[in-house]
Design an enzyme around this catalytic site. Structure first.
Site, PDB file in Angstrom:
ATOM      1  N   SER A 143       0.837  -1.194   0.000  1.00 50.56           N
ATOM      2  CA  SER A 143       0.000   0.000   0.000  1.00 50.56           C
ATOM      3  C   SER A 143       0.881   1.257   0.000  1.00 50.56           C
ATOM      4  O   SER A 143       1.764   1.376  -0.839  1.00 50.56           O
ATOM      5  CB  SER A 143      -0.942  -0.055   1.203  1.00 50.56           C
ATOM      6  OG  SER A 143      -1.961   0.886   1.075  1.00 50.56           O
ATOM      7  N   ASP A 203      -9.770  -4.340  -5.821  1.00 50.78           N
ATOM      8  CA  ASP A 203      -9.198  -3.673  -4.652  1.00 50.78           C
ATOM      9  C   ASP A 203      -9.911  -2.334  -4.478  1.00 50.78           C
ATOM     10  O   ASP A 203      -9.841  -1.466  -5.340  1.00 50.78           O
ATOM     11  CB  ASP A 203      -7.687  -3.471  -4.885  1.00 50.78           C
ATOM     12  CG  ASP A 203      -6.996  -2.835  -3.683  1.00 50.78           C
ATOM     13  OD1 ASP A 203      -7.692  -2.289  -2.799  1.00 50.78           O
ATOM     14  OD2 ASP A 203      -5.752  -2.880  -3.650  1.00 50.78           O
ATOM     15  N   HIS A 252      -7.588  -5.410  -0.391  1.00 50.06           N
ATOM     16  CA  HIS A 252      -6.385  -4.600  -0.478  1.00 50.06           C
ATOM     17  C   HIS A 252      -5.164  -5.309   0.103  1.00 50.06           C
ATOM     18  O   HIS A 252      -4.069  -4.774   0.073  1.00 50.06           O
ATOM     19  CB  HIS A 252      -6.628  -3.281   0.269  1.00 50.06           C
ATOM     20  CG  HIS A 252      -5.553  -2.268   0.087  1.00 50.06           C
ATOM     21  ND1 HIS A 252      -5.112  -1.863  -1.154  1.00 50.06           N
ATOM     22  CD2 HIS A 252      -4.818  -1.571   0.998  1.00 50.06           C
ATOM     23  CE1 HIS A 252      -4.157  -0.952  -0.992  1.00 50.06           C
ATOM     24  NE2 HIS A 252      -3.959  -0.763   0.300  1.00 50.06           N
TER      25      HIS A 252
END
Lengths: 275, 463
Positions: free
Chosen positions: A103, A225, A253
């Protein structure tokens, strides 16, 4: 020499650095994103530990890092988090390490590789997004008010965090009897620090930084996602010269948790091809 | 359990018979001892009661007072109860198999779900009491509390997620009130801190206007000063100054305004600038103090809030030929100056009969004269020093005699050294020093009558 070692130990404590795996192997650094801490990698480590030396850490303000080292000024930009990465690399004197960032950490890795090119030799970007908010033709998936909503959600959920729990969460890895109390603690964060990290993460725009990447890069995205949509994965791949994009058959995610086998396979395949 | 609690009817030949509507029986439990059989008289009411409780598992599920849903590990909703559908205003057909759990959430909730909820659920297998917001069909948001558990298969593989959803509208409204209150308090605190910083800056500027930043070099002399404020806002009621009055003479003063803090500082300011102006007009010490007396009396006596001060005012007249300095000094109610001689003695320079400045319309002040030879130092101080409380119980005043003895020990030393020694003494007083204290030393260097080469002739500090 002695001084340097002490500094290294201080950083190791500050960022709750853990080193496992094969001490003789090449080093892989696993960096968590916004939300939880290095525990997020628990299904990844077993796939790497035989051949690689695995370094994990918590960003200051997350997990069991030293919260007293937090400074709103430093961590109000991704550069502050990138300095955490560089300092951890320096403390362990890493050279050409492979940085795996999930991320927002994927972008932090890009910045760190730019700050200390000799430390980071390759990047794996798991579900990255260089900008979360839509901007003209660019589609990040969110609007500014959406991010305000997230900040509200943060304020409504303390996940077991409280002033009383803070010292327990922070400083007692050696007291397993606290295990039950520590429920949810992987994601329990001082609300003020979480707010800073959330704002820094979701208001960041690192699109221009992608062009600076000079190291072999693997981009991993998920089929569905909610945070980093497919367009963003394609954008990242397009912006980093010579990078590879793999779309994992995973929803959500966190492919390293929801589809660990596929994620591990993609990472180990990339690592094997590096040298 | 929904036992009726009836006694066994002795007339019943089949004590094992269970009533048809016994939900335990319906549920197939075998904990029944088989002894409670309905009495005829109670049968009707019991049947009604049992009918009320005739909750099929399905009805318990569908009409539960909480939302309930099951989803595959990828979040696809496989089962959802009527309660939750009604809350959200959705049709079952539109949801089951078509929507994911995150589709029911607001965007903020979705972000929170992806960054916290889902990872924790994966790692822990369960998560409880998470506050999220769900989207209702009409666009409204519904605050809920969500708990989930993962159901695992025989091999430990995760199969599905079971989730309960509680209506948290009232609770959230209350929490929002609390959050609003906390934010308001934080904002007020920030504002207060900013105000405080601003105020302190303003006070520091004002305080600087009450004292000289540095003492001017006086030819043939060395000067040193020290200043301590007892007030937390660092505004003191003590004052001192040294300044040239003409080509060859310098004036100096040191005093103490009654009171502390801002009110005292206002008087200090008036006093300092009055004395400076008066000295330029007529530097004769008695004349300068008389002018100050008139100004203070005129300014403060009428308002019913009399303000006064004690002060020593003097004029230095260096004689370059001899290296000596003639000092003419007058005092208005102030403790007498000390003269530290080169020969190692120290004595008070009496200025008897001087009145507090500003109390009476016409005050009488008395002048005295002394000559400072090389090695001599004139020491001025305020009563913060002599009235510092000493001893273990802090019940003894330091006193004039102790000060004279201390000065004797340091007689013959340079003004800077004397002030340094006294500063050390003030430090030793600790919390026994509870009043503003000003110290000013004016001396003629012993070995060399030319101006002292020390680049920093004044020490000034606050604590």
């Amino acid at each position: 020499m002695r001084f340097g070692k002490l500094v290294g130990m201080d950083i190791a404590r500050r960022n709750n650095v853990t080193v496992t795996g094969n001490p003789q192997g090449p080093t892989v650094v696993l960096a968590h994103g916004f939300g939880c801490d290095q525990n997020m990698w628990r299904l990844t480590v077993p796939a790497l530990s035989e051949r690689y030396r695995v370094v994990m850490f918590d960003y200051v303000g997350s997990g069991r890092s030293d919260l007293s080292a937090f400074s709103e000024a430093r961590y109000s930009s991704l550069d502050g988090y990138a300095r955490d990465v560089v300092e951890v690399c320096e403390a362990l004197d890493l050279r050409d390490a492979v940085f795996v960032g999930h991320s927002v950490s994927a972008m932090i890795g890009v910045l760190a590789a730019d700050l200390a090119p000799e430390r980071i030799g390759a990047l794996v970007m798991v579900a990255p997004s260089p900008r979360y908010i839509d901007d003209a033709d660019y589609r990040g998936g969110f609007s500014a008010p959406d991010i305000d909503e997230l900040l509200t959600s943060l304020e409504s959920n303390y996940l077991g965090w409280s002033a009383a729990m803070a010292p327990v969460i922070m400083g007692n890895p050696e007291r397993p009897e606290l295990g039950d109390e520590l429920k949810n603690s992987f994601c329990a964060t001082d609300p003020d620090m979480a707010r800073v990290f959330a704002r820094t993460t979701f208001l960041s725009d690192s699109r221009d930084d992608l062009k600076s990447v000079r190291v072999p890069t693997l981009v991993l995205e998920c089929t569905q996602d909610a945070i980093a949509p497919r367009e963003v994965g394609a954008f990242v791949q397009r912006s980093i010269p010579g990078s590879t994009l793999i779309t994992l058959d995973a929803i959500g995610h966190c492919p390293h948790l929801s589809a660990p086998e596929a994620t591990n396979e993609a990472i180990t395949g990339f690592l094997a091809g590096l040298r | 359990m929904c036992r009726t609690g009836r006694q066994t009817d002795p007339a019943d030949p089949h004590p094992d018979t269970r009533t048809d509507t016994d939900p335990d029986t319906a549920a197939g439990t075998d904990t029944d001892t088989g002894t409670d059989v309905e009495a005829d008289s109670g049968k009707a009411s019991n049947a009604a009661f049992a009918a009320l409780l005739e909750d099929s598992a399905e009805d318990l599920y569908e009409s539960a007072p909480c939302g309930y849903l099951s989803m595959l590990m990828d979040g696809t909703i496989a089962k959802i109860n009527t309660t939750l559908l009604d809350w959200l205003g959705l049709d079952r057909e539109a949801v089951v198999g078509r929507m994911r759990f995150t589709d029911l959430l607001t965007v903020g909730g979705k972000l929170y779900h992806e960054t916290h909820f889902a990872p924790l659920l994966r790692m822990q297998g369960r998560i409880g009491g998470i506050a999220l917001e769900m989207k209702q069909a009409d666009g409204a948001r519904m605050p809920v509390l969500v708990s989930s558990v993962v159901k695992y298969g025989g091999g430990g593989e995760p199969l599905l997620i079971r989730t309960t959803v509680f209506d948290a509208r009232d609770r959230r409204a209350y929490e929002e009130e609390l959050l609003r209150g906390r934010k308001a308090a934080e904002e007020a605190r920030r504002q207060a801190e900013a105000d405080r910083a601003r105020l302190q800056e303003a006070l520091a500027v004002l305080q600087q206007s009450l004292l000289p930043a540095t003492l001017p070099p006086v030819p043939g002399m060395e000067t040193a000063a020290h200043y301590f404020t007892a007030s937390p806002d660092r505004l003191g009621g003590d004052f001192y100054d040294v300044f040239p009055v003409d080509g060859k003479r310098f004036a100096f003063f040191l005093g103490d305004v009654c009171g502390k803090g801002p009110q005292a500082a206002a008087v200090t300011s008036l006093t300092r600038y009055t004395l400076r102006a008066a000295a330029l007009h007529d530097s004769e010490p008695v004349a300068a103090l008389s002018t100050l007396n008139k100004v203070l009396h005129e300014r403060y006596s009428a308002g019913g809030d009399p303000r006064y001060c004690t002060a020593v005012f003097g004029v230095l007249e260096p004689d370059p030929a001899t290296g000596q300095v003639t000092v003419r000094i007058a005092s208005g109610g102030h403790p007498p100056a000390l003269v530290l001689r080169a020969d190692g003695t120290a004595d008070f320079l009496p200025t008897p009969g001087g009145l507090l400045v500003g109390v009476l319309p016409d005050a009488r002040f008395v002048a005295a004269t002394t000559v400072l030879a090389p090695g001599d130092t004139l020491l001025l101080y305020t009563d913060g020093l002599t009235e510092a409380r000493t001893g273990e119980d802090r019940d003894t005043l330091y006193g004039d005699e102790a000060l004279r003895a201390f000065a004797t020990e340091h007689a013959g030393r340079r003004p800077q050294a004397v002030i340094q020694a006294l500063t050390g003494l003030l430090d030793e007083f600790g919390d026994g020093l509870d009043d503003d204290t000003a110290l000013l030393a004016l001396g003629v260097p012993a070995s060399d009558p030319v101006p002292d080469p020390d680049p920093d002739p004044a020490t000034k500090s606050t604590r």
